[in-house]
Design a protein around this motif. Structure first.
Motif, PDB file in Angstrom:
ATOM      1  N   ASN A 188       4.882   8.832  -1.314  1.00 21.17           N
ATOM      2  CA  ASN A 188       4.871   7.379  -1.255  1.00 21.17           C
ATOM      3  C   ASN A 188       6.288   6.808  -1.143  1.00 21.17           C
ATOM      4  O   ASN A 188       7.172   7.196  -1.890  1.00 21.17           O
ATOM      5  CB  ASN A 188       4.183   6.826  -2.509  1.00 21.17           C
ATOM      6  N   ASP A 189       6.474   5.891  -0.193  1.00 24.29           N
ATOM      7  CA  ASP A 189       7.748   5.187   0.024  1.00 24.29           C
ATOM      8  C   ASP A 189       8.926   6.115   0.272  1.00 24.29           C
ATOM      9  O   ASP A 189      10.062   5.788  -0.073  1.00 24.29           O
ATOM     10  CB  ASP A 189       8.064   4.262  -1.157  1.00 24.29           C
ATOM     11  N   LYS A 190       8.675   7.296   0.842  1.00 28.30           N
ATOM     12  CA  LYS A 190       9.763   8.217   1.174  1.00 28.30           C
ATOM     13  C   LYS A 190       9.651   8.625   2.644  1.00 28.30           C
ATOM     14  O   LYS A 190       8.583   8.622   3.218  1.00 28.30           O
ATOM     15  CB  LYS A 190       9.725   9.456   0.286  1.00 28.30           C
ATOM     16  N   VAL A 191      10.809   8.989   3.210  1.00 22.84           N
ATOM     17  CA  VAL A 191      10.863   9.461   4.588  1.00 22.84           C
ATOM     18  C   VAL A 191      11.183  10.947   4.568  1.00 22.84           C
ATOM     19  O   VAL A 191      12.193  11.363   4.002  1.00 22.84           O
ATOM     20  CB  VAL A 191      11.943   8.706   5.397  1.00 22.84           C
ATOM     21  N   GLN A 200       0.846  -1.191   0.000  1.00 22.82           N
ATOM     22  CA  GLN A 200       0.000   0.000   0.000  1.00 22.82           C
ATOM     23  C   GLN A 200       0.882   1.241   0.000  1.00 22.82           C
ATOM     24  O   GLN A 200       2.003   1.221   0.472  1.00 22.82           O
ATOM     25  CB  GLN A 200      -0.902  -0.002   1.230  1.00 22.82           C
ATOM     26  N   GLU A 201       0.347   2.329  -0.519  1.00 23.94           N
ATOM     27  CA  GLU A 201       1.109   3.563  -0.601  1.00 23.94           C
ATOM     28  C   GLU A 201       1.167   4.220   0.778  1.00 23.94           C
ATOM     29  O   GLU A 201       0.138   4.573   1.341  1.00 23.94           O
ATOM     30  CB  GLU A 201       0.470   4.513  -1.609  1.00 23.94           C
ATOM     31  N   GLN A 202       2.375   4.359   1.306  1.00 28.37           N
ATOM     32  CA  GLN A 202       2.574   4.991   2.605  1.00 28.37           C
ATOM     33  C   GLN A 202       3.943   5.652   2.634  1.00 28.37           C
ATOM     34  O   GLN A 202       4.861   5.248   1.939  1.00 28.37           O
ATOM     35  CB  GLN A 202       2.476   3.969   3.740  1.00 28.37           C
ATOM     36  N   GLY A 203       4.051   6.666   3.473  1.00 25.06           N
ATOM     37  CA  GLY A 203       5.322   7.327   3.707  1.00 25.06           C
ATOM     38  C   GLY A 203       5.524   7.490   5.199  1.00 25.06           C
ATOM     39  O   GLY A 203       4.732   6.996   6.001  1.00 25.06           O
ATOM     40  N   ILE A 217       1.893   6.679   6.971  1.00 31.29           N
ATOM     41  CA  ILE A 217       1.135   7.885   6.634  1.00 31.29           C
ATOM     42  C   ILE A 217       0.797   7.849   5.146  1.00 31.29           C
ATOM     43  O   ILE A 217       1.675   7.657   4.309  1.00 31.29           O
ATOM     44  CB  ILE A 217       1.956   9.152   6.946  1.00 31.29           C
ATOM     45  N   ALA A 218      -0.463   8.062   4.834  1.00 30.50           N
ATOM     46  CA  ALA A 218      -0.880   8.129   3.430  1.00 30.50           C
ATOM     47  C   ALA A 218      -0.270   9.371   2.797  1.00 30.50           C
ATOM     48  O   ALA A 218      -0.149  10.413   3.446  1.00 30.50           O
ATOM     49  CB  ALA A 218      -2.396   8.180   3.343  1.00 30.50           C
ATOM     50  N   PRO A 219       0.134   9.293   1.542  1.00 30.70           N
ATOM     51  CA  PRO A 219       0.723  10.463   0.881  1.00 30.70           C
ATOM     52  C   PRO A 219      -0.238  11.656   0.886  1.00 30.70           C
ATOM     53  O   PRO A 219      -1.449  11.495   0.774  1.00 30.70           O
ATOM     54  CB  PRO A 219       0.962   9.975  -0.554  1.00 30.70           C
TER      55      PRO A 219
END
Length: 134
Positions: free
Chosen positions: A90-93, A19-22, A65-67
């Protein structure tokens, strides 16, 4: 056959967790004391249930966290609260470091505190004499 089911299980588990999350990570420091870490400062995303406290090194991390665009709020007792605009991808910190300043009290605040103390004190009778005197 076992390899087929193992491969099928692997593919379905990857699909479930992709799933898309950051996430947001950072360090909160004390501006008043040579940028020492602030322990147990509260960090949360405004209008969400995501909240964490900093550790002994002043570090924190909010994951899952959702983008989108958020407001990050940093609170610590005796210090000014800070709100920061943050964009989560998405997929970043998102990494940040922030120093907090101590709250400033004005003379108006002190007068209000002094008045409250005087009202709370019990009245003492003035006609009492020390022991042994008449």
């Amino acid at each position: 056959m076992k390899k087929f089911f193992g491969f099928l299980f692997f593919i379905s588990s990857v699909a479930l967790f992709s799933q898309e999350q950051g996430s947001i990570a950072g360090t909160i420091l004390d501006q008043e004391v040579f940028n020492e870490p602030l322990i147990y400062a509260e960090v949360h995303l405004k209008e969400t249930s995501k909240r964490v406290q900093t550790n002994f090194h002043g570090n924190f991390e909010i994951t899952g966290i959702a983008p989108g665009n958020y407001t990050l709020v940093i609170d610590y007792l005796g210090y000014e609260s800070v709100e920061l605009a943050v964009e989560v991808e998405n997929d970043k910190v998102v990494r940040l470091t922030k120093s907090l300043a101590a709250k400033q009290l004005s003379f108006d605040d002190m007068a209000t505190i002094d008045t409250a103390k005087k009202e709370d004190q019990p009245s003492v009778p003035t006609n009492l004499q020390p022991r042994g005197e008449k």
